[in-house]
Design a protein around this motif. Structure first.
Motif, PDB file in Angstrom:
ATOM      1  N   THR A 257       0.870  -1.171   0.000  1.00 18.78           N
ATOM      2  CA  THR A 257       0.000   0.000   0.000  1.00 18.78           C
ATOM      3  C   THR A 257       0.909   1.224   0.000  1.00 18.78           C
ATOM      4  OG1 THR A 257      -1.732  -1.159   1.201  1.00 18.78           O
ATOM      5  CG2 THR A 257      -1.807   1.262   1.240  1.00 18.78           C
ATOM      6  N   TYR A 258       0.631   2.131  -0.925  1.00 21.97           N
ATOM      7  CA  TYR A 258       1.430   3.337  -1.089  1.00 21.97           C
ATOM      8  C   TYR A 258       0.548   4.529  -0.769  1.00 21.97           C
ATOM      9  CZ  TYR A 258       4.520   6.615  -3.720  1.00 21.97           C
ATOM     10  OH  TYR A 258       5.343   7.645  -4.103  1.00 21.97           O
ATOM     11  N   ARG A 259       0.957   5.313   0.219  1.00 26.29           N
ATOM     12  CA  ARG A 259       0.248   6.537   0.578  1.00 26.29           C
ATOM     13  C   ARG A 259       1.170   7.713   0.292  1.00 26.29           C
ATOM     14  NH1 ARG A 259      -1.667   4.312   6.401  1.00 26.29           N
ATOM     15  NH2 ARG A 259      -3.390   3.025   5.657  1.00 26.29           N
ATOM     16  N   LEU A 260       0.603   8.736  -0.338  1.00 28.28           N
ATOM     17  CA  LEU A 260       1.412   9.878  -0.730  1.00 28.28           C
ATOM     18  C   LEU A 260       0.651  11.170  -0.474  1.00 28.28           C
ATOM     19  CD1 LEU A 260       4.034  10.840  -2.205  1.00 28.28           C
ATOM     20  CD2 LEU A 260       2.708  10.736  -4.326  1.00 28.28           C
ATOM     21  N   ALA A 261       1.360  12.143   0.066  1.00 21.62           N
ATOM     22  CA  ALA A 261       0.824  13.488   0.241  1.00 21.62           C
ATOM     23  C   ALA A 261       1.840  14.443  -0.381  1.00 21.62           C
ATOM     24  CB  ALA A 261       0.619  13.806   1.713  1.00 21.62           C
ATOM     25  N   VAL A 262       1.384  15.245  -1.335  1.00 20.36           N
ATOM     26  CA  VAL A 262       2.273  16.153  -2.054  1.00 20.36           C
ATOM     27  C   VAL A 262       1.662  17.548  -2.066  1.00 20.36           C
ATOM     28  CG1 VAL A 262       3.383  16.651  -4.269  1.00 20.36           C
ATOM     29  CG2 VAL A 262       3.048  14.292  -3.570  1.00 20.36           C
ATOM     30  N   GLU A 263       2.491  18.521  -1.774  1.00 16.31           N
ATOM     31  CA  GLU A 263       2.070  19.915  -1.916  1.00 16.31           C
ATOM     32  C   GLU A 263       2.777  20.483  -3.139  1.00 16.31           C
ATOM     33  OE1 GLU A 263       2.382  24.172   0.373  1.00 16.31           O
ATOM     34  OE2 GLU A 263       2.363  22.346   1.567  1.00 16.31           O
ATOM     35  N   LEU A 264       1.972  20.886  -4.108  1.00 18.96           N
ATOM     36  CA  LEU A 264       2.505  21.468  -5.337  1.00 18.96           C
ATOM     37  C   LEU A 264       2.477  22.985  -5.238  1.00 18.96           C
ATOM     38  CD1 LEU A 264       0.653  19.129  -7.847  1.00 18.96           C
ATOM     39  CD2 LEU A 264       3.038  18.981  -7.127  1.00 18.96           C
ATOM     40  N   GLY A 265       3.035  23.629  -6.240  1.00 16.90           N
ATOM     41  CA  GLY A 265       3.044  25.091  -6.273  1.00 16.90           C
ATOM     42  C   GLY A 265       1.645  25.669  -6.184  1.00 16.90           C
ATOM     43  N   PRO A 266       1.519  26.921  -5.754  1.00 13.44           N
ATOM     44  CA  PRO A 266       0.210  27.532  -5.493  1.00 13.44           C
ATOM     45  C   PRO A 266      -0.637  27.789  -6.741  1.00 13.44           C
ATOM     46  CG  PRO A 266       1.949  29.148  -5.277  1.00 13.44           C
ATOM     47  CD  PRO A 266       2.621  27.821  -5.459  1.00 13.44           C
ATOM     48  N   LEU A 267      -0.049  27.807  -7.916  1.00 16.23           N
ATOM     49  CA  LEU A 267      -0.799  28.143  -9.121  1.00 16.23           C
ATOM     50  C   LEU A 267      -1.381  26.930  -9.847  1.00 16.23           C
ATOM     51  CD1 LEU A 267       1.600  30.890 -10.514  1.00 16.23           C
ATOM     52  CD2 LEU A 267      -0.437  31.172  -9.089  1.00 16.23           C
ATOM     53  N   VAL A 268      -1.302  25.762  -9.222  1.00 16.21           N
ATOM     54  CA  VAL A 268      -1.787  24.539  -9.853  1.00 16.21           C
ATOM     55  C   VAL A 268      -3.259  24.331  -9.505  1.00 16.21           C
ATOM     56  CG1 VAL A 268      -1.446  22.055 -10.057  1.00 16.21           C
ATOM     57  CG2 VAL A 268       0.514  23.545  -9.662  1.00 16.21           C
ATOM     58  N   PRO A 269      -4.136  24.210 -10.527  1.00 15.36           N
ATOM     59  CA  PRO A 269      -5.560  23.991 -10.265  1.00 15.36           C
ATOM     60  C   PRO A 269      -5.812  22.693  -9.493  1.00 15.36           C
ATOM     61  CG  PRO A 269      -5.174  24.520 -12.583  1.00 15.36           C
ATOM     62  CD  PRO A 269      -3.835  24.310 -11.950  1.00 15.36           C
ATOM     63  N   GLY A 270      -6.851  22.683  -8.679  1.00 20.43           N
ATOM     64  CA  GLY A 270      -7.176  21.543  -7.834  1.00 20.43           C
ATOM     65  C   GLY A 270      -7.361  20.241  -8.574  1.00 20.43           C
ATOM     66  N   PHE A 271      -8.035  20.256  -9.740  1.00 18.39           N
ATOM     67  CA  PHE A 271      -8.285  19.004 -10.448  1.00 18.39           C
ATOM     68  C   PHE A 271      -6.984  18.391 -10.950  1.00 18.39           C
ATOM     69  CE2 PHE A 271      -8.301  22.031 -13.912  1.00 18.39           C
ATOM     70  CZ  PHE A 271      -7.710  21.353 -14.962  1.00 18.39           C
ATOM     71  N   ILE A 272      -5.998  19.197 -11.299  1.00 13.77           N
ATOM     72  CA  ILE A 272      -4.693  18.672 -11.728  1.00 13.77           C
ATOM     73  C   ILE A 272      -3.976  18.073 -10.528  1.00 13.77           C
ATOM     74  CG2 ILE A 272      -2.392  19.313 -12.562  1.00 13.77           C
ATOM     75  CD1 ILE A 272      -3.730  21.265 -14.458  1.00 13.77           C
ATOM     76  N   ARG A 273      -4.082  18.721  -9.371  1.00 15.76           N
ATOM     77  CA  ARG A 273      -3.445  18.214  -8.158  1.00 15.76           C
ATOM     78  C   ARG A 273      -3.969  16.824  -7.812  1.00 15.76           C
ATOM     79  NH1 ARG A 273      -1.436  22.446  -4.615  1.00 15.76           N
ATOM     80  NH2 ARG A 273      -1.758  24.448  -5.608  1.00 15.76           N
ATOM     81  N   THR A 274      -5.282  16.673  -7.778  1.00 20.34           N
ATOM     82  CA  THR A 274      -5.895  15.409  -7.380  1.00 20.34           C
ATOM     83  C   THR A 274      -5.601  14.309  -8.395  1.00 20.34           C
ATOM     84  OG1 THR A 274      -7.634  16.632  -6.266  1.00 20.34           O
ATOM     85  CG2 THR A 274      -8.069  14.311  -6.728  1.00 20.34           C
ATOM     86  N   ALA A 275      -5.801  14.579  -9.665  1.00 22.71           N
ATOM     87  CA  ALA A 275      -5.545  13.589 -10.715  1.00 22.71           C
ATOM     88  C   ALA A 275      -4.065  13.222 -10.759  1.00 22.71           C
ATOM     89  CB  ALA A 275      -6.007  14.116 -12.067  1.00 22.71           C
ATOM     90  N   GLY A 276      -3.203  14.199 -10.572  1.00 26.43           N
ATOM     91  CA  GLY A 276      -1.761  13.954 -10.609  1.00 26.43           C
ATOM     92  C   GLY A 276      -1.309  13.045  -9.486  1.00 26.43           C
ATOM     93  N   ALA A 277      -1.809  13.260  -8.291  1.00 25.73           N
ATOM     94  CA  ALA A 277      -1.428  12.419  -7.148  1.00 25.73           C
ATOM     95  C   ALA A 277      -1.874  10.980  -7.366  1.00 25.73           C
ATOM     96  CB  ALA A 277      -2.019  12.979  -5.854  1.00 25.73           C
ATOM     97  N   ARG A 278      -3.085  10.793  -7.876  1.00 24.71           N
ATOM     98  CA  ARG A 278      -3.573   9.429  -8.157  1.00 24.71           C
ATOM     99  C   ARG A 278      -2.730   8.758  -9.232  1.00 24.71           C
ATOM    100  NH1 ARG A 278      -9.006  11.497  -7.572  1.00 24.71           N
ATOM    101  NH2 ARG A 278      -9.029  11.819  -9.804  1.00 24.71           N
ATOM    102  N   ARG A 279      -2.371   9.498 -10.273  1.00 22.44           N
ATOM    103  CA  ARG A 279      -1.573   8.942 -11.369  1.00 22.44           C
ATOM    104  C   ARG A 279      -0.180   8.540 -10.861  1.00 22.44           C
ATOM    105  NH1 ARG A 279      -2.592  12.507 -14.999  1.00 22.44           N
ATOM    106  NH2 ARG A 279      -0.837  13.855 -14.546  1.00 22.44           N
ATOM    107  N   VAL A 280       0.412   9.348  -9.994  1.00 21.42           N
ATOM    108  CA  VAL A 280       1.722   9.021  -9.430  1.00 21.42           C
ATOM    109  C   VAL A 280       1.654   7.697  -8.675  1.00 21.42           C
ATOM    110  CG1 VAL A 280       3.388   9.697  -7.644  1.00 21.42           C
ATOM    111  CG2 VAL A 280       2.622  11.372  -9.320  1.00 21.42           C
ATOM    112  N   ILE A 281       0.620   7.520  -7.861  1.00 20.73           N
ATOM    113  CA  ILE A 281       0.450   6.281  -7.090  1.00 20.73           C
ATOM    114  C   ILE A 281       0.317   5.082  -8.029  1.00 20.73           C
ATOM    115  CG2 ILE A 281      -1.161   5.012  -5.596  1.00 20.73           C
ATOM    116  CD1 ILE A 281       0.260   6.974  -3.937  1.00 20.73           C
ATOM    117  N   GLU A 282      -0.583   5.176  -9.002  1.00 19.55           N
ATOM    118  CA  GLU A 282      -0.816   4.056  -9.927  1.00 19.55           C
ATOM    119  C   GLU A 282       0.453   3.690 -10.683  1.00 19.55           C
ATOM    120  OE1 GLU A 282      -4.030   5.519 -12.285  1.00 19.55           O
ATOM    121  OE2 GLU A 282      -5.455   5.398 -10.628  1.00 19.55           O
ATOM    122  N   ASN A 283       1.148   4.678 -11.233  1.00 21.38           N
ATOM    123  CA  ASN A 283       2.380   4.424 -11.982  1.00 21.38           C
ATOM    124  C   ASN A 283       3.456   3.829 -11.091  1.00 21.38           C
ATOM    125  OD1 ASN A 283       1.364   5.326 -14.413  1.00 21.38           O
ATOM    126  ND2 ASN A 283       2.219   7.376 -14.216  1.00 21.38           N
TER     127      ASN A 283
END
Length: 146
Positions: free
Chosen positions: A108-134
């Motif tokens: 089980t892989y758990r990840l919490a990432v804080e990206l730069g402030p100008l990144v839209p929320g939907f990119i943040r959420t989708a990106g974190a899920r994609r990182v886990i899957e990959n």
């Protein structure tokens, strides 16, 4: 901070999985990592501080240093960033390892990432899920290929 979690079954003993996870310097060969440099080692030579450089899709380059902790019995490996630059501001996570049987490990892989402030929320959420899957799929391939 965006959070994501995923699990995968790997057809290998837990020791084999831990060996691949701890071989940080080999990450550029199989993970989405440009470089990994072990800066400090602890008890038994286990890496405790590793500097990474990565390319974050759409956002550009990031560099960060992670401090690692290892649970007794190799049931968990956790980390948090001590330094971060570029597209990533903070990284925290853990691998939880559960021996299903002597030749199968659930990771089980758990990840919490804080990206730069100008990144839209939907990119943040989708990106974190994609990182886990990959990451889980690549880890599975690396361990099972030997």
């Amino acid at each position: 901070m965006e959070h994501a979690e995923g699990s995968i079954l790997i057809e290998a003993p837990i020791d084999d999985v831990v060996e691949v996870i701890e071989d940080y310097e080999a990450y550029p060969e199989w993970a989405d990592v440009r470089s990994a440099d072990v800066r400090e080692r602890g008890e038994g030579g286990r890496p405790t501080e590793v500097a990474f450089e990565v390319d974050v899709p759409v956002l550009g380059k990031a560099s960060y240093t992670l401090r690692y902790r290892y649970a007794a019995g190799d049931t968990a490996i956790s980390w948090d960033s001590t330094d971060a630059h570029g597209a990533v501001r903070d990284v925290r996570g853990e691998y939880l390892l559960d021996e299903v049987d002597p030749d199968t490990t659930q990771v089980t892989y758990r990840l919490a990432v804080e990206l730069g402030p100008l990144v839209p929320g939907f990119i943040r959420t989708a990106g974190a899920r994609r990182v886990i899957e990959n990451a889980l799929e690549r880890l599975k391939r690396r361990v099972e290929m030997g």
